[in-house]
Design a protein around this motif. Structure first.
Motif, PDB file in Angstrom:
ATOM      1  N   LEU A  45       0.855  -1.179   0.000  1.00 11.59           N
ATOM      2  CA  LEU A  45       0.000   0.000   0.000  1.00 11.59           C
ATOM      3  C   LEU A  45       0.891   1.229   0.000  1.00 11.59           C
ATOM      4  O   LEU A  45       1.829   1.321   0.800  1.00 11.59           O
ATOM      5  CB  LEU A  45      -0.906  -0.002   1.229  1.00 11.59           C
ATOM      6  CG  LEU A  45      -1.824  -1.220   1.369  1.00 11.59           C
ATOM      7  CD1 LEU A  45      -2.562  -1.183   2.688  1.00 11.59           C
ATOM      8  CD2 LEU A  45      -2.798  -1.294   0.208  1.00 11.59           C
ATOM      9  N   LEU A  46       0.602   2.163  -0.891  1.00 15.57           N
ATOM     10  CA  LEU A  46       1.405   3.376  -1.017  1.00 15.57           C
ATOM     11  C   LEU A  46       0.482   4.590  -0.969  1.00 15.57           C
ATOM     12  O   LEU A  46      -0.711   4.482  -1.284  1.00 15.57           O
ATOM     13  CB  LEU A  46       2.172   3.383  -2.342  1.00 15.57           C
ATOM     14  CG  LEU A  46       3.130   2.221  -2.552  1.00 15.57           C
ATOM     15  CD1 LEU A  46       2.467   1.115  -3.353  1.00 15.57           C
ATOM     16  CD2 LEU A  46       4.380   2.687  -3.251  1.00 15.57           C
ATOM     17  N   TYR A  47       1.049   5.728  -0.586  1.00 14.79           N
ATOM     18  CA  TYR A  47       0.242   6.947  -0.521  1.00 14.79           C
ATOM     19  C   TYR A  47       1.099   8.142  -0.917  1.00 14.79           C
ATOM     20  O   TYR A  47       2.215   8.309  -0.426  1.00 14.79           O
ATOM     21  CB  TYR A  47      -0.298   7.143   0.899  1.00 14.79           C
ATOM     22  CG  TYR A  47      -1.316   8.252   1.001  1.00 14.79           C
ATOM     23  CD1 TYR A  47      -2.578   8.116   0.439  1.00 14.79           C
ATOM     24  CD2 TYR A  47      -1.006   9.441   1.638  1.00 14.79           C
ATOM     25  CE1 TYR A  47      -3.508   9.121   0.526  1.00 14.79           C
ATOM     26  CE2 TYR A  47      -1.938  10.462   1.734  1.00 14.79           C
ATOM     27  CZ  TYR A  47      -3.190  10.299   1.176  1.00 14.79           C
ATOM     28  OH  TYR A  47      -4.118  11.304   1.250  1.00 14.79           O
ATOM     29  N   ASP A  48       0.594   8.958  -1.814  1.00 18.12           N
ATOM     30  CA  ASP A  48       1.232  10.196  -2.223  1.00 18.12           C
ATOM     31  C   ASP A  48       0.525  11.318  -1.470  1.00 18.12           C
ATOM     32  O   ASP A  48      -0.606  11.679  -1.803  1.00 18.12           O
ATOM     33  CB  ASP A  48       1.090  10.382  -3.738  1.00 18.12           C
ATOM     34  CG  ASP A  48       1.763  11.646  -4.268  1.00 18.12           C
ATOM     35  OD1 ASP A  48       1.841  12.656  -3.524  1.00 18.12           O
ATOM     36  OD2 ASP A  48       2.194  11.633  -5.433  1.00 18.12           O
ATOM     37  N   ARG A  49       1.169  11.833  -0.414  1.00 16.28           N
ATOM     38  CA  ARG A  49       0.540  12.852   0.440  1.00 16.28           C
ATOM     39  C   ARG A  49       0.221  14.131  -0.339  1.00 16.28           C
ATOM     40  O   ARG A  49      -0.821  14.738  -0.132  1.00 16.28           O
ATOM     41  CB  ARG A  49       1.446  13.204   1.610  1.00 16.28           C
ATOM     42  CG  ARG A  49       1.558  12.116   2.652  1.00 16.28           C
ATOM     43  CD  ARG A  49       2.496  12.590   3.767  1.00 16.28           C
ATOM     44  NE  ARG A  49       2.923  11.516   4.631  1.00 16.28           N
ATOM     45  CZ  ARG A  49       2.396  11.289   5.833  1.00 16.28           C
ATOM     46  NH1 ARG A  49       1.420  12.027   6.283  1.00 16.28           N
ATOM     47  NH2 ARG A  49       2.848  10.294   6.568  1.00 16.28           N
ATOM     48  N   GLN A  52      -2.596  13.251  -2.724  1.00 13.95           N
ATOM     49  CA  GLN A  52      -3.657  12.498  -2.049  1.00 13.95           C
ATOM     50  C   GLN A  52      -4.143  11.336  -2.922  1.00 13.95           C
ATOM     51  O   GLN A  52      -5.330  11.160  -3.170  1.00 13.95           O
ATOM     52  CB  GLN A  52      -4.823  13.408  -1.656  1.00 13.95           C
ATOM     53  CG  GLN A  52      -4.434  14.441  -0.619  1.00 13.95           C
ATOM     54  CD  GLN A  52      -5.607  15.299  -0.228  1.00 13.95           C
ATOM     55  OE1 GLN A  52      -6.726  14.824  -0.141  1.00 13.95           O
ATOM     56  NE2 GLN A  52      -5.350  16.574   0.010  1.00 13.95           N
ATOM     57  N   ILE A  53      -3.154  10.547  -3.361  1.00 14.71           N
ATOM     58  CA  ILE A  53      -3.464   9.376  -4.175  1.00 14.71           C
ATOM     59  C   ILE A  53      -2.979   8.137  -3.441  1.00 14.71           C
ATOM     60  O   ILE A  53      -1.844   8.069  -2.985  1.00 14.71           O
ATOM     61  CB  ILE A  53      -2.814   9.471  -5.571  1.00 14.71           C
ATOM     62  CG1 ILE A  53      -3.468  10.619  -6.347  1.00 14.71           C
ATOM     63  CG2 ILE A  53      -2.938   8.148  -6.326  1.00 14.71           C
ATOM     64  CD1 ILE A  53      -2.899  10.859  -7.715  1.00 14.71           C
ATOM     65  N   MET A  54      -3.879   7.183  -3.306  1.00 16.71           N
ATOM     66  CA  MET A  54      -3.579   5.896  -2.701  1.00 16.71           C
ATOM     67  C   MET A  54      -3.255   4.927  -3.831  1.00 16.71           C
ATOM     68  O   MET A  54      -3.859   5.005  -4.905  1.00 16.71           O
ATOM     69  CB  MET A  54      -4.822   5.413  -1.936  1.00 16.71           C
ATOM     70  CG  MET A  54      -4.721   4.010  -1.408  1.00 16.71           C
ATOM     71  SD  MET A  54      -6.302   3.470  -0.714  1.00 16.71           S
ATOM     72  CE  MET A  54      -7.131   2.937  -2.202  1.00 16.71           C
ATOM     73  N   MET A 109       0.906   0.618 -10.898  1.00 14.93           N
ATOM     74  CA  MET A 109       0.167   0.571  -9.630  1.00 14.93           C
ATOM     75  C   MET A 109      -1.293   0.924  -9.872  1.00 14.93           C
ATOM     76  O   MET A 109      -1.611   1.746 -10.735  1.00 14.93           O
ATOM     77  CB  MET A 109       0.763   1.569  -8.629  1.00 14.93           C
ATOM     78  CG  MET A 109       2.215   1.298  -8.280  1.00 14.93           C
ATOM     79  SD  MET A 109       2.872   2.496  -7.093  1.00 14.93           S
ATOM     80  CE  MET A 109       2.899   3.997  -8.063  1.00 14.93           C
ATOM     81  N   LEU A 110      -2.162   0.322  -9.087  1.00 14.63           N
ATOM     82  CA  LEU A 110      -3.585   0.640  -9.124  1.00 14.63           C
ATOM     83  C   LEU A 110      -3.794   1.827  -8.194  1.00 14.63           C
ATOM     84  O   LEU A 110      -3.529   1.732  -6.994  1.00 14.63           O
ATOM     85  CB  LEU A 110      -4.411  -0.559  -8.662  1.00 14.63           C
ATOM     86  CG  LEU A 110      -5.917  -0.396  -8.734  1.00 14.63           C
ATOM     87  CD1 LEU A 110      -6.380  -0.287 -10.191  1.00 14.63           C
ATOM     88  CD2 LEU A 110      -6.604  -1.567  -8.060  1.00 14.63           C
ATOM     89  N   CYS A 111      -4.240   2.951  -8.738  1.00 15.01           N
ATOM     90  CA  CYS A 111      -4.307   4.202  -7.980  1.00 15.01           C
ATOM     91  C   CYS A 111      -5.739   4.707  -7.827  1.00 15.01           C
ATOM     92  O   CYS A 111      -6.577   4.504  -8.699  1.00 15.01           O
ATOM     93  CB  CYS A 111      -3.491   5.278  -8.687  1.00 15.01           C
ATOM     94  SG  CYS A 111      -1.748   4.860  -8.877  1.00 15.01           S
TER      95      CYS A 111
END
Length: 165
Positions: A45-49, A52-54, A109-111
């Motif tokens: 699991l990744l997150y772009d702060r 705001q994309i998971m 990646m699935l975003c």
């Protein structure tokens, strides 16, 4: 009880990928979305702060950050479930309502763009029903799968309640 207008946004088309974040922080992918991460059995699991994309990225279970992808149904291919309660809590992702998004693929990646509101999903689990007199119907209700129960099964890979520090 009066008539209710069916809102087609509540149910995604089977072929359109969708990602749902449930109230308890469980992430569910429909078959089309799971296909976009090559039907991975484990993901990171990744997150772009900033944006705001998971994102979910396929990985193998030897990764220290691997989360197990469980089947949401015993009736064949369908929803895939990832228990992500700690992830959603850590990043402050709103789980007060169950919401569904149309995902996109970026760098394999699935975003999900969480700046979009997503579609609020309401189920019929909170509705009260009269007690069933028919034993067969009662047995069918007991046999119905609870997606949260499937997601909360113990599994060391992807159990976000363990502390690996």
């Amino acid at each position: 009880m009066g008539f209710e207008v069916f809102d087609k946004r509540m149910t995604p088309l089977a072929k359109a990928p969708s990602v749902t974040i449930q109230k308890r922080g469980v992430i569910s992918l429909n078959k089309a979305a799971h296909d976009l991460v090559d039907n991975a059995e484990t993901v990171e699991l990744l997150y772009d702060r900033e944006r705001q994309i998971m994102a979910l990225r396929a990985t193998d279970d030897s990764s220290p950050h691997a989360y197990a992808v469980r089947a949401g149904s015993k009736r064949g291919p369908g929803q895939a479930i990832v228990s992500a309660t700690a992830f959603t809590a850590h990043y402050g992702i709103d789980t007060t309502e169950t919401r569904r998004w149309k995902p996109f693929v970026e760098d394999g990646m699935l975003c999900v763009d969480l700046t979009e509101a997503g579609t609020v999903i309401t189920g019929n689990r909170t509705k009260t029903t009269a007690p069933t007199q028919n034993a067969e119907a009662a047995g069918a209700e007991e046999a119905a799968e609870d997606i949260d129960a499937v997601a909360s099964q113990e599994d060391p890979v992807g159990d976000d309640t363990t502390d690996d520090s």
